[in-house]
Every structure is written in structure tokens, then in C-alpha cells.
Enzyme design. Sequence first.
Site, short mmCIF file in Angstrom:
data_model
loop_
_atom_site.label_atom_id
_atom_site.label_comp_id
_atom_site.label_asym_id
_atom_site.label_seq_id
_atom_site.Cartn_x
_atom_site.Cartn_y
_atom_site.Cartn_z
N MET A 1 0.33 5.75 12.88
CA MET A 1 1.37 4.90 12.32
C MET A 1 1.84 5.34 10.94
O MET A 1 3.03 5.33 10.64
CB MET A 1 0.87 3.45 12.27
CG MET A 1 1.96 2.44 11.96
SD MET A 1 1.40 0.73 12.18
CE MET A 1 1.10 0.69 13.94
N ASP B 1 0.81 -1.21 0.00
CA ASP B 1 0.00 0.00 0.00
C ASP B 1 0.85 1.26 0.00
O ASP B 1 1.92 1.30 0.61
CB ASP B 1 -0.89 0.03 1.25
CG ASP B 1 -1.96 -1.05 1.21
OD1 ASP B 1 -2.43 -1.36 0.11
OD2 ASP B 1 -2.32 -1.58 2.27
#
Length: 437
Positions: free
Chosen positions: A343, A121
Site C-alpha cells: 500500500m 504519517d
Amino acid sequence: MASFIIEGGHELQGEITPQGAKNEALQVICATLLTSEPVRIKNIPEILDVNNLIRLLIDMGVKVTHNGRGDATFQANELNLEFMKSDEYLERCTRLRGSVLMTGPLLARYGRATVPKPGGDKIGRRRLDTHFFGFMKLGAVSSYNPIDSIYEIKAEREHLKGNYILLDEASVTGTANIIMAAVLAEGETTIYNAACEPYVQQLCKMLVRMGADIKGIGSNLLTINGVMRLGGTEHTVLPDMIEIGSFIGIAAMVGNGITIKNVSYENLGIIPYAFKRLGIKMEHRGDDIYIPKQDEYEIESFIDGSFMTLADSPWPGLTPDLLSVLIVVASQAKGSVLFHQKMFESRLFFVDKLIDMGAQIILCDPHRAVVVGHNKQLQLRARRMVSPDIRAGIALLIAALSADGISRIDNVEQIDRGYQEIEQRLNALGARISRQR
């Protein structure tokens, strides 16, 4: 590049069963490289990332026998080590994030591994420092070629040697990789600040059945006593908690009574509670979750009445993979909520597409977004969009299902990487999704 054409505004009803967990499947399939004996794995999700990993293992020399849908036996008794030096191998690894999980097993069993910078991703920088720090503590040395973006890692002696390892972050893939390296190392390895997600627990339990000696499973302090060899076993992959959360989101937005079957509720952790904080009503029935039609739902406040904040954190905290879905669900809630994605610095950028659809969202910075809910009084508008990653892709699909009109989502191969036959399964509930190539 494939696209989804979605006719929004249709209510979904019925039962749906989650697939096997993608993240667990990638780990346990790579763990089959640790032994020359057969390992049978059941409930494997037939999704793009997992299928690509299996094809890569086959080309590496792993014998793969398909016993049935989602059921395969792996035997890594004759690996082609020369293939793993080829340009083809390296190029394919760059397109598969899960390929990094082969490093620990290859290092443990063969004393070396070549690791191209993995793909996956586009959600911001995803460093591998934790992995390599752990390997070096076990007696490996590594080098990095910035021109080709290739890591070379090898053991300094015949076998890795156990050590005390304090991880700088509770990385799931980093923990899994280090565990797989340590199970064949000489002596005792202690991993502190280890990730303890159910999928890491599943990997440890499988390795124990193969003959590994691992204590502290389910905690952030693991003690591993290395063994000389591992044997074969059978293993069943858990249902995918991220897909279960995605189905809860779909049921909240467009459901008219949806039952999610066989969810392994005890392994969902805080996920149901996170949706309940947005006001979603659900019932725990045996090992199923039933979500009735939500005519409206109201975001909770904290006990002192202050503004609700939902943030990701290491297990047993809220997984970052579900924040995209929770943001979409919040867009139709009553009230406001701040989402804090800690994150990954690029994961929230997809909210621009939701804003174009009429959602009231303020992107404060790359890590924080405030959602002001419509209380289902204002329907989202159909749009043409591009899926930037797996989780944003499913969030956009949920938004499109609730929107007024016909939406188009391009680059749905991103969604295919994590969701098995998603359009067929949702169409069986009453959705109207077609695929165009």
C-alpha cells in the site's frame, strides 16, 4: 520533541488491556457532525490524534461533555461555519490525517466542505481520489488549489443524490467518508468494493442506531437509502486490533507470560494467524489472548515447502499497520520470510534502523524486505533512533526492549499519536522506559 530511554533485556510479565481503536474513534467522532442531537461515545482512546480531533470539533462549535475517562458526549447543534474558513482551522487540519473524515458529514449536512491536504504519517503518498470520486458520484463538485494544497467541495443542488459507486480501491477512510455523505443523500446509494473492516462495520452500526438505512454491513457491497435526518445514540469503540498485535509482538520478543485482556477476538480476523505463521505460540482464553514465553519460534513454510511470504491486503486480509511489528518479530525467529508492503511506498524504510541494531534484513525495494531470523541466538544492539511514524515507532520500541543496552528513540510524539500512555503500561509489566523532553 520527546524521547524514550529504553533499558533493554528485561522480561515482561502480567496482564494488559488494549485501548479503544484509534481508527474507529476518528470515524465515529466525525460522524457526530451528522446530527444536532447528542451522541455519547465510550472507550475513546486518549491519544494525540483523537485528542486533537476533539479539540478541533470544540473550536468548530461542537459541545463536548466529558462523562469520564474515555467517555464523552458530542452535540453538533451550533457549528461555527465561519471558523471552518479560517487559516487556523485549515492549518490544524493539515496536521491531523483524521480531519479528512469530517468532509463527508459536512458535505451531507451543510452542502460544502473545505479540506486542506491532511497530514499524518510520512509513509508515502496517500491520495484522496477515492473520497472525492465518491462525493462527485453523489452530486458534488470539487476543486483543488495546488498553491495552498486546499480542496473545495460542494453539492451542486440542495441535497446530495444517491448513485451507484464502484470504488477504485477498498479505502477504509474513503469508504467511511462516502457512507457518511450518503446516509443523508436523496435516494439509494450502492457502494461496491467498499472496505469492510470491523471499524467500518462499527461506524455503520452506529449510524443505523441513529436512524440510517444501511444494508450489507460486513460485506464489500453496501446499499444505503438516504434519510432526512439522524438522531442521537450511544456507541462503544472496539479494542484496537493494531495495539493488540503490537502486544503480541512484545510478548513474543521479551515476554515471560503475558495476557492481553478483552481483545474482541472475533474482530481480530487474520491477525493471530499471521503471528502463528512466524511460529508464535498463543492461547485463546475466553476473550483474552495468553502468550507464553517464547524460547524460540520457527517461521512456517507454505504447504509445498516454498518460502513464506506475508503481504498486506484489504480486510479480511492482513492490515498493513502490523507489518512493521511482524518484521521486528521475524528478526528473532528461526527461518526466513519475505514481507510485501503493497500500500505505501515509504513504510519499509525504517528497517535501516533495525539493520543498524544487527537485524539481518534485505530491503529489496520500497515495497519488499526479506528477514533472516536470528533464532534468538544474537541479541539486537541498542541504538539511538528517530520514530518516523506511529507503527514504525512501536516496532522500534519493541526492538529496543529486546536489545542489549540502552536505546533512545526520539520524536516519540509519533508513537503518542496511536498508543495511549504506552511507557506506563509497559513499565507495569516490567519494562524500563523513561520519557525525556
